[in-house]
Write an enzyme that holds these catalytic residues in place. Sequence first.
Site, short mmCIF file in Angstrom:
data_model
loop_
_atom_site.label_atom_id
_atom_site.label_comp_id
_atom_site.label_asym_id
_atom_site.label_seq_id
_atom_site.Cartn_x
_atom_site.Cartn_y
_atom_site.Cartn_z
N GLY A 231 -5.10 1.55 -2.66
CA GLY A 231 -5.44 1.61 -1.64
C GLY A 231 -4.89 0.51 -0.84
N ASP A 232 -5.62 -0.73 -0.11
CA ASP A 232 -5.00 -1.96 1.04
C ASP A 232 -5.81 -3.38 -0.10
OD1 ASP A 232 -8.10 -1.79 1.20
OD2 ASP A 232 -7.70 -2.01 3.56
N GLU A 233 -5.66 -3.26 -1.49
CA GLU A 233 -6.16 -4.65 -2.49
C GLU A 233 -5.24 -4.52 -2.78
OE1 GLU A 233 -10.70 -2.81 -3.01
OE2 GLU A 233 -9.36 -2.62 -3.66
#
Length: 277
Positions: A194-196
């Site tokens: 994801g956005d990690e």
Amino acid sequence: MIIISTLITPLFSLKYIEVGSLTVWAIPFILIIISLVFISPTMLFWVGLSALFTQIFVWVFAPPTPVVVVDDSDYILRIGFLVIALVAAYYINRLYVDKLKENAYYTKRIHELAYHDYLTDLPNRVLFSDRLNQAILSAKRTNENFAVIFLDLDDFKKVNDTLGHDQGDLLLKEIANKLTETLREEDTVSRYGGDEFLVLAQNISAEAIEELPRRIIESLERPFDLEGQSIYITASLGVSVYPVDGETVDQLIKSADIAMYKAKKNGKSQYVILSQV
């Protein structure tokens, strides 16, 4: 060596024409078939040239009473068949080589996708975990510290909701490039999902552990240009340090994740080092 062989073959065939006249007709085709397996067409070229020279030499210089009597039209027919065979062999060789290259590309791509993120081409969690495990084994021998940084983008969902997933993906690529530029060459940055993102910073001093997350945050303060549109994004970072915050892969990642959530509670664009909490 290849040129010498090209010249020797017709001379050899001419010398033994009375006992090997049949092979003058058969061997060139056998050699052409064998040469198809070479990746470079060079071998096919020289084999073909040698075969043509053989036919011409035998045609011009053969004794008048060989075991098998042939006339001029037969030699012309032989040479014609050889030319056709060589042209066909060339295209077959190209198809063979192209197929090998295609298979090599897909094999390489499958290997890359097994260990790299499909979007950013960064190491994925599998490769990151492997490198983190290697770092643990190395640190046990050298008694050196290293840090794991868990980075989560703040309000990234708003980017997808307002600009669309295509622009969101483009932003993730830009952030991946920015992180790679900001970190040292020996560091590993990975897209965890994801956005990690995860960062492995090896051979790092206590002062650098404080400095690195600040430098990452500062690098993200400048806007990203997405097709002419300036996008601002911030990130929350959590830092775990070996061996204080964990001695295994799972412990270190979990500790960095916990620190990241503590940073989010303090507001956007913050970082927390778990061992200092």
